[in-house]
Design a protein around this motif. Sequence first.
Motif, mmCIF file in Angstrom:
data_model
loop_
_atom_site.group_PDB
_atom_site.id
_atom_site.type_symbol
_atom_site.label_atom_id
_atom_site.label_comp_id
_atom_site.label_asym_id
_atom_site.label_seq_id
_atom_site.Cartn_x
_atom_site.Cartn_y
_atom_site.Cartn_z
ATOM 1 N N THR A 136 0.822 -1.210 0.000
ATOM 2 C CA THR A 136 0.000 0.000 0.000
ATOM 3 C C THR A 136 0.856 1.261 0.000
ATOM 4 O OG1 THR A 136 -1.748 -1.165 1.213
ATOM 5 C CG2 THR A 136 -1.839 1.228 1.202
ATOM 6 N N CYS A 137 1.874 1.290 0.866
ATOM 7 C CA CYS A 137 2.741 2.469 0.940
ATOM 8 C C CYS A 137 3.480 2.690 -0.376
ATOM 9 C CB CYS A 137 3.743 2.312 2.087
ATOM 10 S SG CYS A 137 3.001 2.346 3.736
ATOM 11 N N THR A 138 3.909 1.607 -0.999
ATOM 12 C CA THR A 138 4.601 1.724 -2.279
ATOM 13 C C THR A 138 3.656 2.213 -3.362
ATOM 14 O OG1 THR A 138 6.094 -0.093 -1.678
ATOM 15 C CG2 THR A 138 5.944 0.469 -4.010
ATOM 16 N N THR A 139 2.436 1.671 -3.375
ATOM 17 C CA THR A 139 1.454 2.047 -4.396
ATOM 18 C C THR A 139 1.111 3.528 -4.329
ATOM 19 O OG1 THR A 139 0.500 -0.182 -4.335
ATOM 20 C CG2 THR A 139 -0.855 1.573 -5.294
ATOM 21 N N TYR A 140 1.020 4.079 -3.105
ATOM 22 C CA TYR A 140 0.634 5.475 -2.935
ATOM 23 C C TYR A 140 1.844 6.379 -2.693
ATOM 24 C CZ TYR A 140 -4.189 3.918 -2.667
ATOM 25 O OH TYR A 140 -5.424 3.376 -2.955
ATOM 26 N N SER A 141 3.023 5.938 -3.096
ATOM 27 C CA SER A 141 4.229 6.737 -2.878
ATOM 28 C C SER A 141 4.235 8.024 -3.685
ATOM 29 C CB SER A 141 5.470 5.911 -3.221
ATOM 30 O OG SER A 141 5.463 5.524 -4.587
ATOM 31 N N PHE A 142 3.388 8.106 -4.723
ATOM 32 C CA PHE A 142 3.348 9.319 -5.545
ATOM 33 C C PHE A 142 2.607 10.464 -4.860
ATOM 34 C CE2 PHE A 142 -0.462 6.933 -6.479
ATOM 35 C CZ PHE A 142 -1.453 7.891 -6.549
ATOM 36 N N LEU A 143 1.871 10.173 -3.783
ATOM 37 C CA LEU A 143 1.157 11.230 -3.067
ATOM 38 C C LEU A 143 2.133 12.091 -2.281
ATOM 39 C CD1 LEU A 143 -1.877 9.217 -1.624
ATOM 40 C CD2 LEU A 143 -1.855 10.654 -3.672
ATOM 41 N N ASN A 144 1.760 13.339 -2.052
ATOM 42 C CA ASN A 144 2.622 14.176 -1.219
ATOM 43 C C ASN A 144 2.446 13.809 0.247
ATOM 44 O OD1 ASN A 144 0.402 15.717 -0.068
ATOM 45 N ND2 ASN A 144 0.280 16.821 -2.019
ATOM 46 N N THR A 145 3.262 14.406 1.094
ATOM 47 C CA THR A 145 3.285 14.029 2.512
ATOM 48 C C THR A 145 1.935 14.231 3.187
ATOM 49 O OG1 THR A 145 5.637 14.586 2.660
ATOM 50 C CG2 THR A 145 4.415 14.424 4.727
ATOM 51 N N ASN A 146 1.314 15.381 2.966
ATOM 52 C CA ASN A 146 0.020 15.661 3.606
ATOM 53 C C ASN A 146 -1.056 14.675 3.172
ATOM 54 O OD1 ASN A 146 1.010 17.865 5.032
ATOM 55 N ND2 ASN A 146 0.509 19.322 3.403
ATOM 56 N N GLU A 147 -1.062 14.322 1.907
ATOM 57 C CA GLU A 147 -2.057 13.370 1.406
ATOM 58 C C GLU A 147 -1.846 11.988 2.008
ATOM 59 O OE1 GLU A 147 -3.235 14.994 -3.040
ATOM 60 O OE2 GLU A 147 -1.308 13.979 -2.777
ATOM 61 N N ARG A 148 -0.587 11.588 2.133
ATOM 62 C CA ARG A 148 -0.317 10.271 2.734
ATOM 63 C C ARG A 148 -0.670 10.254 4.218
ATOM 64 N NH1 ARG A 148 5.580 8.546 1.437
ATOM 65 N NH2 ARG A 148 5.894 10.721 0.893
ATOM 66 N N ILE A 149 -0.404 11.361 4.900
ATOM 67 C CA ILE A 149 -0.784 11.446 6.318
ATOM 68 C C ILE A 149 -2.292 11.295 6.464
ATOM 69 C CG2 ILE A 149 -0.948 12.986 8.305
ATOM 70 C CD1 ILE A 149 1.791 14.095 7.544
ATOM 71 N N LEU A 150 -3.043 11.986 5.611
ATOM 72 C CA LEU A 150 -4.501 11.904 5.659
ATOM 73 C C LEU A 150 -4.978 10.497 5.319
ATOM 74 C CD1 LEU A 150 -7.296 13.199 5.895
ATOM 75 C CD2 LEU A 150 -7.117 13.864 3.486
ATOM 76 N N LEU A 151 -4.409 9.912 4.278
ATOM 77 C CA LEU A 151 -4.824 8.570 3.848
ATOM 78 C C LEU A 151 -4.619 7.538 4.956
ATOM 79 C CD1 LEU A 151 -4.184 6.940 0.402
ATOM 80 C CD2 LEU A 151 -3.739 5.647 2.488
ATOM 81 N N PHE A 152 -3.421 7.486 5.501
ATOM 82 C CA PHE A 152 -3.118 6.447 6.485
ATOM 83 C C PHE A 152 -3.719 6.752 7.856
ATOM 84 C CE2 PHE A 152 0.389 5.799 3.385
ATOM 85 C CZ PHE A 152 0.045 4.519 3.005
ATOM 86 N N SER A 153 -3.883 8.023 8.191
ATOM 87 C CA SER A 153 -4.567 8.364 9.446
ATOM 88 C C SER A 153 -6.022 7.929 9.381
ATOM 89 C CB SER A 153 -4.476 9.869 9.711
ATOM 90 O OG SER A 153 -3.143 10.280 9.885
#
Length: 212
Positions: A136-153
Amino acid sequence: MLHALINGLGLGLLLAIAVGPIIFSIIKISLGYGKKAGYAFITGVCLCDALLILLGNVAAEVMRSALEYKNLIGIIGGCLFIIMGIYSFFFGKKPDFEKSRDIQVDYRKRDMAKFTLQGFFINLFNPGPLLFWLTTCTTYSFLNTNERILLFSTTLAVVFLTDFLKVNLAQKIKRWLTPPNLAKLHKATALILTLCGVIIASSVILKNFISW
């Protein structure tokens, strides 16, 4: 940001319905030692998930250094989800509640940390979460930091909330976990995982086709 939020909700719900050793452990501990023990256990599980997400995103930063390959990364990540779903559907070990009675805990009311650590390490040494979060983290690695924080939170919040409900509804859930229902839920989870992979890979391909 909305895309990250929706994906986080979807991943959380997928994990919430997934059948595995964690849900059986939650039920057994909640029924055998009380709700407080169940809460401590799911706290350990959540902490472990947070650690795996952190490690997965550290690995994903390597992927971000090669963003020119982000489309390839998205397609590969989607294909990995498809492979995981197909393998689980046809070859995955079918869940069996009756065979999951191997947890032995020397219960003490003052020692709730024991249940937290148990939840942490049961999740840590289960290869499923490790593979899932890394993919999952690899698949969404193209997202910026804020987007990944929101996604995984969002994902962790959904998982913890549903685990909280499992603790409180342990008796009812146990009665529902009959072999036929387990088999259906197992296959449904595999199909959803496959569908997620198809959506991720096809969206990347379609996006490039339109731009081309």
